[in-house]
Design an enzyme around this catalytic site. Structure first.
Site, PDB file in Angstrom:
ATOM      1  CG  ASP A  45     -27.166   5.870  30.653  1.00 19.35           C
ATOM      2  OD1 ASP A  45     -27.600   5.547  29.520  1.00 19.35           O
ATOM      3  OD2 ASP A  45     -27.881   6.348  31.539  1.00 19.35           O
ATOM      4  CG  HIS A 258     -19.500 -14.435  10.088  1.00 20.28           C
ATOM      5  ND1 HIS A 258     -18.282 -14.123  10.629  1.00 20.28           N
ATOM      6  CD2 HIS A 258     -19.578 -15.784  10.139  1.00 20.28           C
ATOM      7  CE1 HIS A 258     -17.653 -15.230  10.989  1.00 20.28           C
ATOM      8  NE2 HIS A 258     -18.418 -16.251  10.693  1.00 20.28           N
ATOM      9  CG  ASP A 275     -23.455 -20.903  11.619  1.00 16.91           C
ATOM     10  OD1 ASP A 275     -23.414 -21.441  12.738  1.00 16.91           O
ATOM     11  OD2 ASP A 275     -22.427 -20.586  10.970  1.00 16.91           O
ATOM     12  CG  ASP A 286     -20.271 -22.825  15.280  1.00 17.27           C
ATOM     13  OD1 ASP A 286     -21.279 -22.402  14.689  1.00 17.27           O
ATOM     14  OD2 ASP A 286     -19.099 -22.619  14.896  1.00 17.27           O
ATOM     15  CG  HIS A 358     -15.819 -20.860   5.455  1.00 16.67           C
ATOM     16  ND1 HIS A 358     -15.887 -22.066   6.090  1.00 16.67           N
ATOM     17  CD2 HIS A 358     -16.987 -20.732   4.777  1.00 16.67           C
ATOM     18  CE1 HIS A 358     -17.046 -22.642   5.836  1.00 16.67           C
ATOM     19  NE2 HIS A 358     -17.737 -21.864   5.020  1.00 16.67           N
ATOM     20  CG  HIS A 362     -14.118 -23.265  14.464  1.00 13.31           C
ATOM     21  ND1 HIS A 362     -14.828 -23.311  15.634  1.00 13.31           N
ATOM     22  CD2 HIS A 362     -15.042 -23.100  13.480  1.00 13.31           C
ATOM     23  CE1 HIS A 362     -16.124 -23.151  15.373  1.00 13.31           C
ATOM     24  NE2 HIS A 362     -16.288 -23.034  14.075  1.00 13.31           N
ATOM     25  CG  HIS A 369     -14.374 -19.061  15.746  1.00 13.16           C
ATOM     26  ND1 HIS A 369     -14.475 -17.949  14.952  1.00 13.16           N
ATOM     27  CD2 HIS A 369     -15.355 -19.894  15.319  1.00 13.16           C
ATOM     28  CE1 HIS A 369     -15.478 -18.099  14.095  1.00 13.16           C
ATOM     29  NE2 HIS A 369     -16.026 -19.270  14.300  1.00 13.16           N
ATOM     30  CD  GLU A 386     -17.734 -23.507  10.303  1.00  7.24           C
ATOM     31  OE1 GLU A 386     -18.697 -22.879   9.829  1.00  7.24           O
ATOM     32  OE2 GLU A 386     -17.062 -23.099  11.253  1.00  7.24           O
ATOM     33  CE1 TYR A 390     -21.845 -20.820   2.751  1.00  9.77           C
ATOM     34  CE2 TYR A 390     -19.516 -21.130   2.180  1.00  9.77           C
ATOM     35  CZ  TYR A 390     -20.561 -21.287   3.074  1.00  9.77           C
ATOM     36  OH  TYR A 390     -20.338 -21.910   4.277  1.00  9.77           O
ATOM     37  NE  ARG A 407     -21.702 -21.859   7.975  1.00 18.42           N
ATOM     38  CZ  ARG A 407     -22.000 -20.670   7.468  1.00 18.42           C
ATOM     39  NH1 ARG A 407     -21.628 -20.339   6.241  1.00 18.42           N
ATOM     40  NH2 ARG A 407     -22.686 -19.792   8.188  1.00 18.42           N
ATOM     41  CD  GLU A 409     -20.440 -24.682  12.372  1.00 17.81           C
ATOM     42  OE1 GLU A 409     -21.323 -23.839  12.118  1.00 17.81           O
ATOM     43  OE2 GLU A 409     -19.311 -24.388  12.827  1.00 17.81           O
TER      44      GLU A 409
HETATM   45  N1  GLY Z   1     -20.866 -19.335  13.274  1.00 18.37           N
HETATM   46  C1  GLY Z   1     -19.503 -19.118  13.154  1.00 18.37           C
HETATM   47  C2  GLY Z   1     -18.845 -20.293  12.615  1.00 18.37           C
HETATM   48  O1  GLY Z   1     -19.494 -21.155  12.090  1.00 18.37           O
HETATM   49  O2  GLY Z   1     -17.669 -20.476  12.725  1.00 18.37           O
HETATM   50 MN    MN Z   2     -21.332 -21.808  12.786  1.00 20.57          MN
HETATM   51 MN    MN Z   3     -18.160 -22.744  13.091  1.00 19.44          MN
END
Ligand code: GLY
Ligand code: MN
Ligand code: MN
Length: 445
Positions: A45, A258, A275, A286, A358, A362, A369, A386, A390, A407, A409
């Site tokens: 619940d 992720h 991130d 982001d 990747h 975006h 996204h 970004e 890796y 990364r 971003e």
């Molecule tokens: N944190 C998800 C991305 O960087 O797109």
């Molecule tokens: Mn991100």
């Molecule tokens: Mn991102």
């Protein structure tokens, strides 16, 4: 009488105008039907915190579930008045509201959300529209999560069941999801000035969290302590939510795109990839920074870091009016491939994808996204840029590169004459990051 005032995060004209813009793009003699997002159950619940469907919210400003919006291309006569849109909402119910909080109710939606025609969701079946009269029925219905509450004839499941029965005749032409999705993406990709303010604030909060974490960070901290600190800053600065699960990956974990378990203890010599995104009044940010756990980049870490940074800078330069959506990505790939070949990490261009798997960009907005049509850049769009590299242990390259996950971003607002980095409050160069990590956090004082 307005019993329950809901604070509107955007002026109501914004939502009203979004419906007008939708109507203008709908095909002749069509109806668009949007279902609100269901409440998602965790188990038994207990439910997850409610998150409105972004399209539904964009068009209505309504933040409750069990609601259906209908927009008509051409006004219809209902009860002898002309109606070009209507909404079904949950009624006020003192008993339920004691448990789950205030509802706007039928009158609240009428007065605050400026809908002229508001109907209790319990009366969905009473409306009895003749869908055969439309040339096209466009629907936006979440794919799953409708749980039928047998005691509630107005819940999403009941409305959905009824609608499917009504549409189940061969003479109704139904176009599921896609056309509406594209129309909405075409609208949502351009941000109003108020939306930009909200994204800007989300970015300022994320950047503050990044800065204070770097000031506070010590080798040996657990990843979850970094997460807790970052999210404390979010909430403490007025962000209601995080836009997505915070990624605090140290060492090898930085190579998991992720990663959000955040259980490991950090070790001197590791990098830490952070991130994160504060969500402010519904709008996401982001941003990623990668810093050395002990405050100083090693020579090999610095080489990779500066390569990613170069790719990011070149990509950001291409976020400008007239460039194609994926041009920054293509550029980042080129820079990363050339750099990794020069460092001897890869020997052929196509191997860049082994270490960079990747996309680079975006849209950012109500969704992290966000929706958009991926055309050439125009003013008032917001994107994330970004790039990363890796290199998990055991990769086919020299051992000195193993365990490096980087990364970088930022969120970029496209302007008339160029762009603006909304997350610029957090430094990005090796020197500035090392200097920041030497500072003391005064955040708690
Ligand atoms: N944190 C998800 C991305 O960087 O797109
Ligand atoms: Mn991100
Ligand atoms: Mn991102």
């Amino acid at each position: 009488l307005l019993l329950h005032a809901q604070d509107l995060d955007l002026p109501i004209e914004f939502h009203v105008n979004n419906r007008k813009a939708l109507r203008a793009k709908m095909p002749e003699n069509s109806v668009a039907i949007f279902f609100a997002a269901p409440i998602q159950k965790k188990s038994h619940d207990i439910s997850y915190a409610y998150h409105p469907d972004p399209n539904f919210y964009y068009l209505t400003g309504y933040k409750e579930s069990h609601s259906v919006l209908m927009v008509f291309k051409t006004p219809l006569k209902i009860d002898s008045i002309l109606v070009d849109e209507l909404i079904f909402v949950q009624e006020n119910n003192p008993n339920d509201e004691i448990w789950d909080g205030a509802r706007l109710g039928v009158n609240g939606v009428k007065e605050q959300l400026k809908f002229k025609y508001v109907i209790s969701n319990k009366e969905f079946s009473v409306l009895n529209l003749n869908y055969e009269d439309f040339d096209l029925v466009l629907t936006h219905i979440p794919a799953h999560g409708f749980e039928d509450n047998a005691r509630d004839p107005g819940d999403l499941a009941s409305m959905h069941k009824h609608l499917l029965l009504d549409l189940k005749t061969d003479s109704v032409l139904v176009n599921e999801q896609y056309r509406l999705k594209d129309i909405l993406a075409g609208l949502r990709q351009f941000k109003s000035s108020r939306e930009i303010e909200l994204i800007r604030e989300a970015c300022i909060i994320s950047a503050k969290a990044q800065n204070e974490l770097m000031r506070t960070f010590k080798s040996g901290m657990y990843e979850y302590q970094a997460q807790a600190f970052l999210e404390f800053v979010f909430v403490n600065e007025g962000a209601e939510k995080r836009a997505f699960p915070s990624i605090c990956g140290s060492g090898e974990n930085g190579c998991v795109l992720h990663y959000s378990e955040n259980r490991r203890q950090t070790k001197s010599g590791d990098l830490m990839l952070v991130d994160i995104g504060a969500e402010y009044k519904g709008y996401a940010s982001d941003m990623t920074r990668t810093f050395p756990v002990n405050g100083k980049f090693s020579p090999s870490q610095k080489l990779i870091y500066n390569l990613v940074l170069k790719a990011q800078k070149e990509a950001i330069k291409l976020c400008k009016v007239g460039q194609k959506f994926w041009t920054p990505h293509d550029k980042a790939i080129k820079v990363l491939a050339a750099g990794m070949m020069q460092l001897g990490i890869i020997s052929s261009y196509k191997d860049v994808y082994r270490y960079y798997m990747h996309g680079t960009n975006h849209y950012v907005g109500l969704d992290v996204h966000d929706a958009g049509l991926y055309g050439a850049y125009k003013p008032n769009q917001v994107v994330a840029i970004e790039p990363g590299i890796y290199i998990p242990s055991g990769s086919p390259c020299a051992e000195k590169w193993w365990g490096i996950g980087i990364r970088i971003e930022d969120n970029i607002l496209i302007t008339k004459y160029g762009n603006e980095v909304l997350t610029k409050d957090t430094p990005v160069s090796v020197e500035d990051i090392e200097a920041l990590m030497k500072e003391e956090s005064k955040y708690f004082k």
